[in-house]
Design an enzyme around this catalytic site. Structure first.
Site, PDB file in Angstrom:
ATOM      1  N   HIS A   1      -1.116   4.442  -0.461  1.00 17.16           N
ATOM      2  CA  HIS A   1      -2.151   5.291   0.150  1.00 17.16           C
ATOM      3  C   HIS A   1      -1.881   6.788   0.007  1.00 17.16           C
ATOM      4  CE1 HIS A   1      -5.277   2.790   1.738  1.00 17.16           C
ATOM      5  NE2 HIS A   1      -4.426   1.979   2.355  1.00 17.16           N
TER       6      HIS A   1
ATOM      7  N   ARG B   1     -12.252  -6.822  10.036  1.00 19.28           N
ATOM      8  CA  ARG B   1     -12.683  -5.630   9.301  1.00 19.28           C
ATOM      9  C   ARG B   1     -14.187  -5.589   9.058  1.00 19.28           C
ATOM     10  NH1 ARG B   1      -7.962  -3.599   6.545  1.00 19.28           N
ATOM     11  NH2 ARG B   1      -6.257  -5.084   6.703  1.00 19.28           N
TER      12      ARG B   1
ATOM     13  N   ASP C   1      -6.410   7.098  -1.480  1.00 21.89           N
ATOM     14  CA  ASP C   1      -7.178   7.291  -0.234  1.00 21.89           C
ATOM     15  C   ASP C   1      -6.262   7.533   0.961  1.00 21.89           C
ATOM     16  OD1 ASP C   1      -9.772   7.248  -1.199  1.00 21.89           O
ATOM     17  OD2 ASP C   1     -10.059   5.107  -0.855  1.00 21.89           O
ATOM     18  N   ARG C   2      -6.830   8.223   1.945  1.00 16.93           N
ATOM     19  CA  ARG C   2      -6.170   8.591   3.211  1.00 16.93           C
ATOM     20  C   ARG C   2      -5.079   9.633   2.992  1.00 16.93           C
ATOM     21  NH1 ARG C   2      -8.090   6.052   7.591  1.00 16.93           N
ATOM     22  NH2 ARG C   2      -9.199   4.093   7.303  1.00 16.93           N
TER      23      ARG C   2
ATOM     24  N   HIS D   1      -3.683  -8.423  -3.003  1.00 12.73           N
ATOM     25  CA  HIS D   1      -3.763  -7.336  -2.028  1.00 12.73           C
ATOM     26  C   HIS D   1      -4.170  -7.821  -0.640  1.00 12.73           C
ATOM     27  CE1 HIS D   1      -4.197  -3.392  -0.340  1.00 12.73           C
ATOM     28  NE2 HIS D   1      -5.396  -3.736   0.111  1.00 12.73           N
TER      29      HIS D   1
ATOM     30  N   ASN E   1      -8.571  -3.003  -2.002  1.00  5.50           N
ATOM     31  CA  ASN E   1      -9.944  -2.705  -1.586  1.00  5.50           C
ATOM     32  C   ASN E   1     -10.261  -1.216  -1.665  1.00  5.50           C
ATOM     33  OD1 ASN E   1      -8.078  -2.656   0.773  1.00  5.50           O
ATOM     34  ND2 ASN E   1      -9.898  -1.996   1.895  1.00  5.50           N
ATOM     35  N   HIS E   2      -9.233  -0.358  -1.720  1.00  6.54           N
ATOM     36  CA  HIS E   2      -9.482   1.086  -1.837  1.00  6.54           C
ATOM     37  C   HIS E   2      -9.579   1.559  -3.281  1.00  6.54           C
ATOM     38  CE1 HIS E   2      -9.568   2.924   2.199  1.00  6.54           C
ATOM     39  NE2 HIS E   2      -9.012   1.768   2.546  1.00  6.54           N
TER      40      HIS E   2
ATOM     41  N   ASP F   1       0.828  -1.208   0.000  1.00  9.19           N
ATOM     42  CA  ASP F   1       0.000   0.000   0.000  1.00  9.19           C
ATOM     43  C   ASP F   1       0.865   1.263   0.000  1.00  9.19           C
ATOM     44  OD1 ASP F   1      -1.335  -2.279   1.057  1.00  9.19           O
ATOM     45  OD2 ASP F   1      -2.854  -1.013   2.001  1.00  9.19           O
TER      46      ASP F   1
ATOM     47  N   HIS G   1      -2.219  -4.678   2.486  1.00  7.63           N
ATOM     48  CA  HIS G   1      -3.525  -4.495   3.149  1.00  7.63           C
ATOM     49  C   HIS G   1      -3.462  -4.135   4.625  1.00  7.63           C
ATOM     50  CE1 HIS G   1      -7.851  -4.856   3.220  1.00  7.63           C
ATOM     51  NE2 HIS G   1      -7.925  -6.057   3.754  1.00  7.63           N
TER      52      HIS G   1
ATOM     53  N   ASP H   1      -4.235  -0.415  -3.218  1.00  2.81           N
ATOM     54  CA  ASP H   1      -4.349   0.711  -2.285  1.00  2.81           C
ATOM     55  C   ASP H   1      -3.326   1.798  -2.604  1.00  2.81           C
ATOM     56  OD1 ASP H   1      -6.413  -0.694  -1.152  1.00  2.81           O
ATOM     57  OD2 ASP H   1      -5.663  -0.585   0.904  1.00  2.81           O
TER      58      ASP H   1
END
Length: 485
Positions: free
Chosen positions: A231, A387, A261-262, A339, A290-291, A229, A414, A258
């Site tokens: 991110h 999660r 995001d964030r 991922h 997943n993002h 990730d 992840h 990923d």
């Protein structure tokens, strides 16, 4: 000692452990805090505070399913304990379950009607749910939806004479262009939307023809790098390239989902990765995380960032391109890279993954969901996901999957890890995470893995975070979620 004294001694011990847990939490050592809250709960499970505090630590680790369970337990122990409803509402919110979150915030205000902060958050939640209902009402089903990408001809978009940024001459994305673009991004300059369209649309064409499981061949004495990730941490991405070289046919990379995001430089990250893909398809491989989905992007910042830096049209186009991303890769027939993780059923073959129709938003169950969302667990068998999506799988699941598919190793991402990586399941599974000091608060290292052919033994390189401009993580996130950050 009298039984009452013993009981009081146990309660005092639990309270002392809770204070230690609070110290760990305040030091951002959330896993350690969870372990300590667990010890306190084992001594005194009738204290709602312990359950709610553990829920908060789970939230910090993005373990929203576990947070919901703990907050629900806090409510069960003390139905008037406001923080139980509050923490559960926050966890539901982070999972995108706005309607469930709304019910909890309504309860917060019911129990504590004079709290202006709670009233404000309830109103924001009500607005978010109303907006969601409106979007659901006007939504076009995928079958009827026309591709936005197909309606764009980037050739017709004029570039103003005063534009001084990176330019693509003709149809070919060159290394010189990518270097200039990254340098512009580093200095917080924007790329002209004509070139952004060109990069994203060309990437879509390349990804669309790939299978859902991509085989990668690394010839003898050559190497291959896998990153986890990122991110939206663009400046840390630049640092990876400083440490390990730019992507090229001789120095290929796989970025394992990923990307966005964030972090608040997600657009810079995704355009850089896509530009390298356009420059040379075998210099860089990209897997879906997943993002890379509408629901996550709406909550965690990418949608807001794209609207702010480019336009609403780009939000739709990125969503289409994310649906083209492959779900997994196999390197030299030995290393399975995904991922999230493995499956709720045994017997899944690589051919089953290759056959997945991935051109959609991720479903909430099934093989595609599990590839994107699952996590390893330290004990055998399978368990519920911390999660709230996917599942947890043990060493026996990993070994069976590898054996049945003649593979040696699972590499997945992840999850944030203190050292940037973790080796589990008797050395058969490695988690790699490439966003150091995640969200500017976790203090973790980042890592990447270099494989050298033919032996394909993993060589793990760790690195620390580098400075970035003063734009906070989640700067573009859903207004409502920012209230709870």
């Amino acid at each position: 000692m009298a039984s009452a004294d013993i009981a009081n001694s146990v309660l005092a011990q639990a309270e002392e452990i809770k204070l230690q847990a609070n110290e760990s939490f305040n030091a951002n050592k959330f896993s350690q805090a969870i372990d300590l809250y667990t010890q306190a709960i084992e001594l005194n499970g009738k204290n709602a505070v312990y359950w709610a505090n553990r829920a908060f630590a789970h939230i910090k680790l993005e373990e929203y399913g576990s947070a919901v369970q703990d907050a629900s337990k806090a409510i069960e122990v003390d139905p008037k304990y406001v923080k139980g409803y509050y923490r559960r509402g926050v966890a539901y919110l982070a999972m995108g379950k706005l309607k469930e979150a709304l019910k909890d915030f309504q309860q917060v205000v019911k129990v504590n009607p004079n709290n202006p902060d709670a009233v404000k958050k309830l109103k924001e939640c009500e607005r978010a749910v109303m907006k969601l209902k409106f979007e659901e009402a006007i939504a076009v089903h995928d079958v009827e939806r026309r591709s936005v990408a197909d309606s764009i001809d980037f050739h017709t978009i004029e570039v103003e004479p005063q534009y001084s940024g990176a330019r693509i001459e003709g149809e070919v994305v060159t290394l010189d262009f990518v270097k200039k673009m990254m340098d512009d991004f580093k200095n917080q300059k924007c790329l002209h939307k004509r070139y952004a369209y060109q990069i994203v649309l060309q990437t879509r064409e390349m990804l669309h023809v790939l299978p859902s499981l991509v085989d990668i061949t690394v010839s003898d004495n050559n190497h291959f790098t896998v990153c986890g990730d990122v991110h939206g941490q663009f400046y840390d991405l630049l640092n990876i390239f400083e440490l390990n070289g730019l992507p090229s046919d001789e120095n290929p990379y796989l970025f394992n989902g990923d990307f966005v995001d964030r972090g608040s430089f997600s657009l810079e990250v995704i355009l850089t990765l896509f530009a390298f893909k356009c420059m040379s398809p075998t210099a860089i491989y990209l897997a879906r995380g997943n993002h890379e989905s509408k629901s996550m992007n709406k909550i965690y910042g990418f949608e807001g960032e794209v609207k702010s830096k480019l336009s609403e049209t780009f939000v739709e186009i990125f969503a289409e391109v994310f649906c083209c991303l492959p779900l997994a890769h196999v390197i030299n027939g030995k290393v399975f890279v995904v991922h999230g993780g493995l499956f709720s059923v045994d017997g899944v073959k690589l051919s089953d993954i290759r056959a997945i129709d991935r051109f959609c938003e991720p479903p909430e169950e099934g093989l595609m969901c599990e590839l994107l969302w699952s996590d390893p667990q330290p004990y055998p068998g399978r368990g519920p996901s911390k999660r709230g999506v996917g599942l947890s799988f043990g060493v026996d699941v990993t070994k069976r999957f590898l054996q049945e598919n003649n593979l040696d190793l699972v590499v997945r991402s992840h999850e944030v890890k203190d050292e940037g990586y973790e080796i589990e399941h008797d050395g058969k599974l490695i988690t790699v995470f490439s966003a150091p000091n995640y969200c500017d608060q976790m203090g973790n290292k980042g890592a990447f893995i270099r494989f050298q052919a033919p032996d394909m033994k993993p060589n793990i390189v760790t690195f620390s975070a580098v400075p970035h401009p003063d734009v906070k993580p989640m700067a573009y996130a859903n207004n409502f979620l920012r209230l709870f950050s």
